[in-house]
Design an enzyme around this catalytic site. Structure first.
Site, mmCIF file in Angstrom:
data_model
loop_
_atom_site.group_PDB
_atom_site.id
_atom_site.type_symbol
_atom_site.label_atom_id
_atom_site.label_comp_id
_atom_site.label_asym_id
_atom_site.label_seq_id
_atom_site.Cartn_x
_atom_site.Cartn_y
_atom_site.Cartn_z
ATOM 1 N N GLY A 12 -1.509 -124.622 -63.357
ATOM 2 C CA GLY A 12 -1.887 -123.162 -63.084
ATOM 3 C C GLY A 12 -3.458 -123.549 -62.843
ATOM 4 N N ARG A 73 2.970 -125.561 -59.040
ATOM 5 C CA ARG A 73 3.918 -126.399 -59.989
ATOM 6 C C ARG A 73 4.861 -126.999 -59.147
ATOM 7 N NH1 ARG A 73 1.590 -125.107 -64.650
ATOM 8 N NH2 ARG A 73 0.993 -122.875 -64.950
ATOM 9 N N THR A 126 -7.819 -126.377 -67.255
ATOM 10 C CA THR A 126 -6.557 -125.624 -67.594
ATOM 11 C C THR A 126 -7.575 -124.400 -68.511
ATOM 12 O OG1 THR A 126 -4.696 -125.314 -69.044
ATOM 13 C CG2 THR A 126 -6.155 -127.304 -69.483
ATOM 14 N N ASP A 128 -5.820 -123.245 -71.071
ATOM 15 C CA ASP A 128 -5.115 -123.580 -72.383
ATOM 16 C C ASP A 128 -5.875 -124.237 -73.585
ATOM 17 O OD1 ASP A 128 -2.975 -122.024 -71.143
ATOM 18 O OD2 ASP A 128 -1.984 -123.864 -70.378
ATOM 19 N N ASP A 130 -5.574 -127.395 -74.284
ATOM 20 C CA ASP A 130 -4.450 -128.085 -74.867
ATOM 21 C C ASP A 130 -4.429 -129.571 -74.484
ATOM 22 O OD1 ASP A 130 -3.783 -127.819 -72.299
ATOM 23 O OD2 ASP A 130 -1.772 -127.294 -72.797
ATOM 24 N N ARG A 172 -0.125 -121.271 -73.357
ATOM 25 C CA ARG A 172 1.160 -122.111 -73.244
ATOM 26 C C ARG A 172 1.671 -122.260 -74.680
ATOM 27 N NH1 ARG A 172 2.714 -127.665 -70.999
ATOM 28 N NH2 ARG A 172 0.955 -128.314 -72.232
HETATM 29 O O1 F6P Z 1 -1.122 -123.415 -67.959
HETATM 30 C C1 F6P Z 1 -1.930 -122.348 -67.850
HETATM 31 C C2 F6P Z 1 -1.039 -121.009 -68.042
HETATM 32 O O2 F6P Z 1 -1.749 -119.969 -67.538
HETATM 33 C C3 F6P Z 1 -0.372 -120.921 -69.331
HETATM 34 O O3 F6P Z 1 -1.182 -120.115 -70.017
HETATM 35 C C4 F6P Z 1 0.779 -120.101 -68.850
HETATM 36 O O4 F6P Z 1 1.739 -120.321 -69.873
HETATM 37 C C5 F6P Z 1 1.224 -120.514 -67.643
HETATM 38 O O5 F6P Z 1 0.040 -121.194 -67.187
HETATM 39 C C6 F6P Z 1 1.782 -119.425 -66.816
HETATM 40 O O6 F6P Z 1 2.498 -120.284 -65.583
HETATM 41 P P1 F6P Z 1 2.550 -119.517 -64.312
HETATM 42 O O7 F6P Z 1 1.421 -119.269 -63.558
HETATM 43 O O8 F6P Z 1 3.370 -120.764 -63.408
HETATM 44 O O9 F6P Z 1 3.635 -118.441 -64.552
#
Ligand code: F6P
Length: 320
Positions: A12, A73, A126, A128, A130, A172
């Site tokens: 992300g 991704r 990120t 997050d 995390d 996340r």
């Molecule tokens: O890891 C960053 C993040 O924004 C998380 O907070 C969230 O769960 C995920 O990515 C969403 O992913 P995507 O943009 O692929 O829907």
């Protein structure tokens, strides 16, 4: 001649990725390295989307949200045959050192590359927060500000209508965005991975808030924990407080990075290049207790998460 270093962003996007990329490229050029970027994360690596860059490439990107080299991704990268294709692309250009800016998934991708002989540096990009290799990740601070901005807007309308709002924030499987935003916004209740609240307790608290005729009630919830629409329905049913749910979603990832995220990106981007030139191997670079530090990448991925007990206690006291 200096080493050839390639930089990519993956997973992300996070505000501050561009500032980090800029820092890494400029530091590399400063130390006499040849600098490359890989477009579209690990997917672009496998596809050979690699380009040599100069200082001009970094012009005007420090304050931009998102990532100018794009991201992706790419779950297929768990396949070792696909990983080998990525390594071949690097070898074609004589590159053996790469810097990956991303989160947990990106770090696993980097680890896989390290097992195939590539030297890797992980930078925590990120929203997050995390990753255990850094007290704070690049993008977290900006996203927290964005969430606070959104919560304040919701507070205005909540107060005008005397409503309760259940607000879902990203992270996340990490509750830090919810926890920090709850402290910063004085939320009435918070439900995160580190601070769960039984429904009955939540309803009793909200009922009490309604009885005190407080004009609004904000409940901040971490994503992936529960269905916020369902929770809002139950709150209304059990407390009589008119309740709406709001998922902040991808709005949280956009926008210009805060100064704090740009500075964090600058510190870590420069350090990653220095580590490569010092001959360090496979490190996760971060800030621990205020100081730039690094640890073995694999070790960082196995390090258990420690909940922020100080902030949880703060929230308990202040949301009573
Ligand atoms: O890891 C960053 C993040 O924004 C998380 O907070 C969230 O769960 C995920 O990515 C969403 O992913 P995507 O943009 O692929 O829907």
């Amino acid at each position: 001649m200096g080493k050839k270093i390639a930089v990519f962003t993956s997973g992300g996007d996070a505000p501050g990725m561009n500032a980090t990329l800029r820092a890494a490229i400029r530091a590399g050029l400063h130390y006499g390295n040849e600098m490359y970027v890989i477009y579209d994360g690990l997917e672009g690596l496998v596809g050979g989307e690699i380009e040599k860059v100069d200082k001009l490439f970094t012009s005007g990107i420090i304050n931009k949200g998102g990532t100018v080299i794009r991201t992706a991704r790419f779950p297929e990268f768990t396949d070792v045959e696909i990983q080998k294709k990525g390594v071949e692309q690097l070898h074609k250009l004589g590159i053996n050192d790469i810097i990956g800016i991303g989160g947990d998934g990106s770090y696993h991708g980097l680890l896989a590359l390290s097992k195939l002989g590539v030297n890797v540096m992980g930078l925590p990009g990120t929203i997050d927060n995390d990753l255990q290799s850094s007290d704070e990740t690049i993008g977290f601070n900006t996203t927290l500000e964005t969430i606070c901005d959104c919560v304040e807007k919701l507070k205005d309308t909540a107060s005008s209508h005397q409503r309760c709002f259940v607000i879902e924030v990203m992270g996340r499987y990490c509750g830090d965005l919810a926890l920090y935003a709850s402290i910063a916004e004085g939320a009435e209740a918070t439900v995160t991975y580190d601070k769960k609240m039984p429904e009955e307790e939540l309803f009793a608290k909200i009922k009490h808030i309604k009885e005190t005729r407080k004009s609004h009630c904000l409940v901040i919830v971490s994503e992936n924990l529960l269905d916020v629409n369902e929770l809002a329905r139950k709150i209304q049913e059990n407390t009589g407080y008119e309740t709406k749910a709001q998922v902040l979603g991808h709005l949280q990832r956009g926008g210009n990075p805060s100064a704090a995220d740009r500075i964090l990106g600058a510190r870590l981007g420069v350090r990653a290049v220095e580590l490569i030139n010092e001959g360090a191997q496979n490190r996760a670079v971060g800030v621990l207790n205020g100081a730039v530090s690094d640890m073995d990448l694999e070790e960082s991925l196995n390090k258990p998460r420690v909940p922020n007990e100080e902030y949880i206690k703060l929230l308990d006291i202040l949301s009573e």
